[in-house]
Design a protein around this motif. Sequence first.
Motif, PDB file in Angstrom:
ATOM      1  N   TYR A 167       0.833  -1.204   0.000  1.00 40.18           N
ATOM      2  CA  TYR A 167       0.000   0.000   0.000  1.00 40.18           C
ATOM      3  C   TYR A 167       0.869   1.255   0.000  1.00 40.18           C
ATOM      4  CZ  TYR A 167      -3.470   3.464   1.138  1.00 40.18           C
ATOM      5  OH  TYR A 167      -4.264   4.579   1.100  1.00 40.18           O
ATOM      6  N   PHE A 168       1.945   1.262   0.782  1.00 36.70           N
ATOM      7  CA  PHE A 168       2.822   2.438   0.823  1.00 36.70           C
ATOM      8  C   PHE A 168       3.534   2.658  -0.505  1.00 36.70           C
ATOM      9  CE2 PHE A 168       3.161   1.873   5.625  1.00 36.70           C
ATOM     10  CZ  PHE A 168       2.132   2.765   5.839  1.00 36.70           C
ATOM     11  N   ARG A 169       3.883   1.558  -1.186  1.00 34.30           N
ATOM     12  CA  ARG A 169       4.537   1.696  -2.487  1.00 34.30           C
ATOM     13  C   ARG A 169       3.568   2.174  -3.558  1.00 34.30           C
ATOM     14  NH1 ARG A 169       6.706  -3.151  -0.751  1.00 34.30           N
ATOM     15  NH2 ARG A 169       5.293  -4.331  -2.071  1.00 34.30           N
ATOM     16  N   ASN A 170       2.312   1.693  -3.487  1.00 34.28           N
ATOM     17  CA  ASN A 170       1.319   2.005  -4.507  1.00 34.28           C
ATOM     18  C   ASN A 170      -0.047   2.160  -3.830  1.00 34.28           C
ATOM     19  OD1 ASN A 170       0.027   2.369  -6.911  1.00 34.28           O
ATOM     20  ND2 ASN A 170       0.069   0.220  -7.506  1.00 34.28           N
ATOM     21  N   PRO A 171      -0.381   3.360  -3.317  1.00 31.67           N
ATOM     22  CA  PRO A 171      -1.640   3.553  -2.590  1.00 31.67           C
ATOM     23  C   PRO A 171      -2.865   3.194  -3.423  1.00 31.67           C
ATOM     24  CG  PRO A 171      -0.213   5.432  -2.291  1.00 31.67           C
ATOM     25  CD  PRO A 171       0.417   4.578  -3.350  1.00 31.67           C
ATOM     26  N   SER A 172      -3.836   2.620  -2.755  1.00 33.18           N
ATOM     27  CA  SER A 172      -5.074   2.183  -3.392  1.00 33.18           C
ATOM     28  C   SER A 172      -5.995   3.373  -3.647  1.00 33.18           C
ATOM     29  CB  SER A 172      -5.776   1.186  -2.470  1.00 33.18           C
ATOM     30  OG  SER A 172      -7.076   0.930  -2.906  1.00 33.18           O
ATOM     31  N   GLU A 173      -6.888   3.207  -4.594  1.00 30.07           N
ATOM     32  CA  GLU A 173      -7.910   4.219  -4.852  1.00 30.07           C
ATOM     33  C   GLU A 173      -9.170   3.947  -4.037  1.00 30.07           C
ATOM     34  OE1 GLU A 173      -7.528   7.013  -6.610  1.00 30.07           O
ATOM     35  OE2 GLU A 173      -5.448   6.406  -6.848  1.00 30.07           O
ATOM     36  N   ASP A 174      -9.185   2.841  -3.289  1.00 29.81           N
ATOM     37  CA  ASP A 174     -10.321   2.482  -2.451  1.00 29.81           C
ATOM     38  C   ASP A 174     -10.505   3.540  -1.362  1.00 29.81           C
ATOM     39  OD1 ASP A 174     -12.291   0.989  -1.013  1.00 29.81           O
ATOM     40  OD2 ASP A 174     -10.694   0.147   0.233  1.00 29.81           O
ATOM     41  N   ILE A 175     -11.706   4.082  -1.255  1.00 26.60           N
ATOM     42  CA  ILE A 175     -11.980   5.179  -0.324  1.00 26.60           C
ATOM     43  C   ILE A 175     -11.765   4.752   1.121  1.00 26.60           C
ATOM     44  CG2 ILE A 175     -13.810   6.664   0.584  1.00 26.60           C
ATOM     45  CD1 ILE A 175     -14.915   6.772  -2.265  1.00 26.60           C
ATOM     46  N   PHE A 176     -12.222   3.553   1.491  1.00 23.82           N
ATOM     47  CA  PHE A 176     -12.105   3.125   2.880  1.00 23.82           C
ATOM     48  C   PHE A 176     -10.648   2.912   3.283  1.00 23.82           C
ATOM     49  CE2 PHE A 176     -12.397  -0.147   6.286  1.00 23.82           C
ATOM     50  CZ  PHE A 176     -12.929   0.687   7.253  1.00 23.82           C
ATOM     51  N   SER A 177      -9.849   2.280   2.426  1.00 24.02           N
ATOM     52  CA  SER A 177      -8.441   2.062   2.779  1.00 24.02           C
ATOM     53  C   SER A 177      -7.699   3.392   2.875  1.00 24.02           C
ATOM     54  CB  SER A 177      -7.756   1.124   1.788  1.00 24.02           C
ATOM     55  OG  SER A 177      -7.728   1.683   0.503  1.00 24.02           O
ATOM     56  N   ARG A 178      -8.027   4.344   2.016  1.00 25.77           N
ATOM     57  CA  ARG A 178      -7.401   5.669   2.101  1.00 25.77           C
ATOM     58  C   ARG A 178      -7.800   6.370   3.398  1.00 25.77           C
ATOM     59  NH1 ARG A 178      -4.959   7.121  -2.680  1.00 25.77           N
ATOM     60  NH2 ARG A 178      -4.966   9.338  -2.224  1.00 25.77           N
ATOM     61  N   HIS A 179      -9.054   6.193   3.809  1.00 30.16           N
ATOM     62  CA  HIS A 179      -9.520   6.805   5.055  1.00 30.16           C
ATOM     63  C   HIS A 179      -8.810   6.186   6.265  1.00 30.16           C
ATOM     64  CE1 HIS A 179     -12.138   8.726   7.933  1.00 30.16           C
ATOM     65  NE2 HIS A 179     -12.372   7.542   8.475  1.00 30.16           N
ATOM     66  N   VAL A 180      -8.710   4.855   6.298  1.00 31.34           N
ATOM     67  CA  VAL A 180      -8.031   4.176   7.408  1.00 31.34           C
ATOM     68  C   VAL A 180      -6.580   4.633   7.501  1.00 31.34           C
ATOM     69  CG1 VAL A 180      -7.178   1.939   8.216  1.00 31.34           C
ATOM     70  CG2 VAL A 180      -9.550   2.171   7.472  1.00 31.34           C
ATOM     71  N   MET A 181      -5.894   4.701   6.370  1.00 34.11           N
ATOM     72  CA  MET A 181      -4.492   5.128   6.393  1.00 34.11           C
ATOM     73  C   MET A 181      -4.361   6.596   6.811  1.00 34.11           C
ATOM     74  SD  MET A 181      -2.599   2.615   5.967  1.00 34.11           S
ATOM     75  CE  MET A 181      -2.740   0.932   5.441  1.00 34.11           C
ATOM     76  N   SER A 182      -5.297   7.448   6.415  1.00 36.87           N
ATOM     77  CA  SER A 182      -5.215   8.854   6.831  1.00 36.87           C
ATOM     78  C   SER A 182      -5.421   8.988   8.339  1.00 36.87           C
ATOM     79  CB  SER A 182      -6.222   9.715   6.064  1.00 36.87           C
ATOM     80  OG  SER A 182      -7.542   9.417   6.449  1.00 36.87           O
ATOM     81  N   VAL A 183      -6.311   8.167   8.918  1.00 38.11           N
ATOM     82  CA  VAL A 183      -6.491   8.174  10.373  1.00 38.11           C
ATOM     83  C   VAL A 183      -5.217   7.697  11.055  1.00 38.11           C
ATOM     84  CG1 VAL A 183      -7.742   7.098  12.287  1.00 38.11           C
ATOM     85  CG2 VAL A 183      -9.001   7.930  10.296  1.00 38.11           C
ATOM     86  N   MET A 184      -4.597   6.654  10.513  1.00 30.24           N
ATOM     87  CA  MET A 184      -3.355   6.149  11.105  1.00 30.24           C
ATOM     88  C   MET A 184      -2.228   7.176  10.984  1.00 30.24           C
ATOM     89  SD  MET A 184      -3.483   2.118  10.146  1.00 30.24           S
ATOM     90  CE  MET A 184      -1.995   1.736  11.052  1.00 30.24           C
TER      91      MET A 184
END
Length: 129
Positions: free
Chosen positions: A39-56
């Motif tokens: 994910y760090f090498r190639n971030p997903s376009e999935d909204i939920f995974s982007r939201h989880v990573m932004s919270v982290m």
Amino acid sequence: MSLHVPIVLTKAYIEVETFYRLNDYQAFPVTLSAEVCAYFRNPSEDIFSRHVMSVMFETVPHFLYYCPQGNTTYNAVYWLEDKFFPKSMPAGDYRLDVRFLTEQNITLLAFQAYFSVRRRGVWRSLIEW
């Protein structure tokens, strides 16, 4: 929270499942299963995974860096605030199951977080009837 990882990890996985409480906790259609290093090498376009990573990134930024990970002790104070939840989330009681795994499917850390979403306004929530 403190977690000692004595080995070097080139792959680490995160699984997040959300459950909504009606009479019992039932699966809510918001889940995430991702290989963190990829994910760090190639971030997903999935909204939920982007939201989880932004919270982290906001709550535990010192954990989020490119792989390899491990061979250290991770210390964190973790919290969830109202601003981390979408405003469109239905009112009710929820359970969030989170697991961090190795490539061999060994659980490094698992926890459950319970929270409630309440709405205010002219009309009372169906939960309050």
